[in-house]
Scaffold this motif. Structure first.
Motif, PDB file in Angstrom:
ATOM      1  N   UNK A 116      39.784  36.704  45.180  1.00 56.80           N
ATOM      2  CA  UNK A 116      41.177  37.152  45.320  1.00 56.80           C
ATOM      3  C   UNK A 116      41.473  38.370  44.471  1.00 56.80           C
ATOM      4  N   UNK A 117      40.478  38.788  43.671  1.00 56.76           N
ATOM      5  CA  UNK A 117      40.589  39.997  42.851  1.00 56.76           C
ATOM      6  C   UNK A 117      39.457  40.951  43.224  1.00 56.76           C
ATOM      7  N   UNK A 118      39.680  42.190  42.878  1.00 51.69           N
ATOM      8  CA  UNK A 118      38.705  43.210  43.239  1.00 51.69           C
ATOM      9  C   UNK A 118      38.383  44.047  42.005  1.00 51.69           C
ATOM     10  N   UNK A 119      37.097  44.158  41.681  1.00 50.01           N
ATOM     11  CA  UNK A 119      36.652  44.949  40.507  1.00 50.01           C
ATOM     12  C   UNK A 119      35.612  45.948  40.993  1.00 50.01           C
TER      13      UNK A 119
ATOM     14  N   UNK B 194      43.990  42.891  53.063  1.00 51.16           N
ATOM     15  CA  UNK B 194      42.574  42.746  52.700  1.00 51.16           C
ATOM     16  C   UNK B 194      42.343  41.317  52.195  1.00 51.16           C
ATOM     17  N   UNK B 195      41.066  40.977  52.171  1.00 52.64           N
ATOM     18  CA  UNK B 195      40.677  39.760  51.445  1.00 52.64           C
ATOM     19  C   UNK B 195      39.464  40.086  50.582  1.00 52.64           C
ATOM     20  N   UNK B 196      39.388  39.426  49.439  1.00 54.59           N
ATOM     21  CA  UNK B 196      38.358  39.733  48.425  1.00 54.59           C
ATOM     22  C   UNK B 196      37.611  38.443  48.094  1.00 54.59           C
ATOM     23  N   UNK B 197      36.445  38.225  48.697  1.00 60.72           N
ATOM     24  CA  UNK B 197      35.774  36.929  48.568  1.00 60.72           C
ATOM     25  C   UNK B 197      35.077  36.710  47.224  1.00 60.72           C
TER      26      UNK B 197
ATOM     27  N   UNK C  28      33.542  41.594  44.257  1.00 61.09           N
ATOM     28  CA  UNK C  28      32.756  42.810  44.462  1.00 61.09           C
ATOM     29  C   UNK C  28      33.206  43.548  45.725  1.00 61.09           C
ATOM     30  N   UNK C  29      33.677  42.746  46.699  1.00 56.42           N
ATOM     31  CA  UNK C  29      34.014  43.317  48.004  1.00 56.42           C
ATOM     32  C   UNK C  29      35.517  43.260  48.245  1.00 56.42           C
ATOM     33  N   UNK C  30      35.981  44.279  48.915  1.00 56.59           N
ATOM     34  CA  UNK C  30      37.357  44.307  49.381  1.00 56.59           C
ATOM     35  C   UNK C  30      37.285  44.583  50.888  1.00 56.59           C
ATOM     36  N   UNK C  31      37.518  43.528  51.694  1.00 57.98           N
ATOM     37  CA  UNK C  31      37.303  43.616  53.134  1.00 57.98           C
ATOM     38  C   UNK C  31      38.661  43.687  53.845  1.00 57.98           C
TER      39      UNK C  31
END
Length: 325
Positions: free
Chosen positions: A272-275, A294-297, A300-303
């Motif tokens: 739920x966070x993106x770095x 977006x969703x952030x699994x 590392x990823x922001x899809x």
């Protein structure tokens, strides 16, 4: 008739013996007179010597360690700074340089190591001053690479590791300056001010050297050490230092964030966070909530959600992408 002749003969012999006894007694008397005269003469002669140097009025030669001026009633002890090596001395001898003579000395004594006797007539040796050693008539300054901390030293101490000893005459070794190291005993020069040693003994990258360093210290995790560092530098916010001996810090890796100084590893981003991999420290210091659409699994990823779908902030799975209202 024979008997009478014999009697007369015996009388003659007896008379001769009497004469012999009288002659022997005369000889003995003469010898006694001569002996008494000799003793009186020698007594007068010895009494006359009382006025001579080297004798006192008991008419006995002065013993060693004393002297007797003319007409002295008693022997005088040899004063400090002089010596009386012989019997019957009328005056003491001056103590030579590099020697000392205590009161009553029978001989001059050479100044021992660690002391010095710079002039004639010394009763006691002088202790060598600190910063010097004494083997000759005068103190010598401690050589470069050594030091003399105490009085009365006969040789200097070798400069210990982690120090240097320059200039001459040091009382204490000087600590090796920060940012440099001094690995050997007897270091002669300050490595900070000596061009050759400055290059050779400067603290290497990945290590640090405080004062008195013998061997460079390896930079610990969470820190980095540039060349000639006196202490470790904590890794900046937004960066990290994952291992020992680093000469520079690294950017916080993708999927992690580094909010504090001195981090050896980043903090993993929650779902739920993106770095992202970010070269801007301020952004790498924090994790970013996954934006709308977006969703952030895994951090590392922001899809991006499929076309026509959207999501709330902080979404972390595909099913959270829904049709727009």
């Amino acid at each position: 008739g024979v008997f009478m002749n014999s009697k007369q003969h015996l009388e003659k012999i007896e008379l001769w013996h009497r004469k012999q006894k009288n002659w022997t007694a005369g000889i003995v008397s003469l010898m006694l007179v001569l002996l008494v005269s000799f003793l009186v003469w020698t007594s007068d002669a010895r009494a006359a010597k009382c006025t001579d140097k080297g004798f006192y009025c008991k008419t006995i030669p002065c013993p060693k360690g004393t002297f007797c001026p003319a007409g002295a009633a008693t022997a005088s002890r040899c004063p400090g700074g002089s010596y009386c090596p012989n019997t019957g001395m009328g005056s003491p001898k001056i103590c030579p340089a590099n020697h000392y003579c205590r009161p009553g000395a029978k001989a001059a004594h050479k100044c021992p190591a660690g002391t010095y006797c710079p002039k004639q007539g010394m009763a006691h040796p002088k202790n060598c001053p600190a910063g010097h050693f004494c083997k000759k008539a005068r103190p010598t300054k401690c050589y470069r690479g050594s030091y003399c901390p105490n009085i009365g030293m006969s040789k200097g101490k070798v400069c210990p590791k982690g120090h240097y000893c320059s200039p001459e005459g040091l009382i204490a070794p000087i600590p090796c300056p920060a940012r440099f190291y001094c690995p050997d005993k007897g270091t002669l020069y300050n490595p900070e001010r000596h061009n050759q040693l400055r290059r050779k003994l400067g603290c290497p990258s990945g290590s640090y050297c405080p004062k008195k360093t013998v061997t460079p210290k390896r930079c610990p995790k969470g820190n980095y050490c540039t060349m000639r560092a006196s202490k470790p530098s904590p890794c900046e916010k937004g960066r990290y230092c994952p291992k020992k001996g680093m000469s520079s810090s690294k950017f916080c890796p993708v999927g992690y964030y580094c909010p504090k100084e001195g981090m050896s590893k980043g903090i993993k981003c929650k779902r739920g966070y993106y770095c992202p991999k970010n070269r801007i420290p301020k952004l790498a210091m924090k994790h970013t909530l996954c934006p709308v659409g977006y969703f952030c699994p895994n951090g590392r990823l922001r899809i991006k959600c499929l076309k026509g779908l959207t999501s709330r902030r902080g979404s972390y799975k595909l099913t959270q992408c829904r049709k727009r209202k």
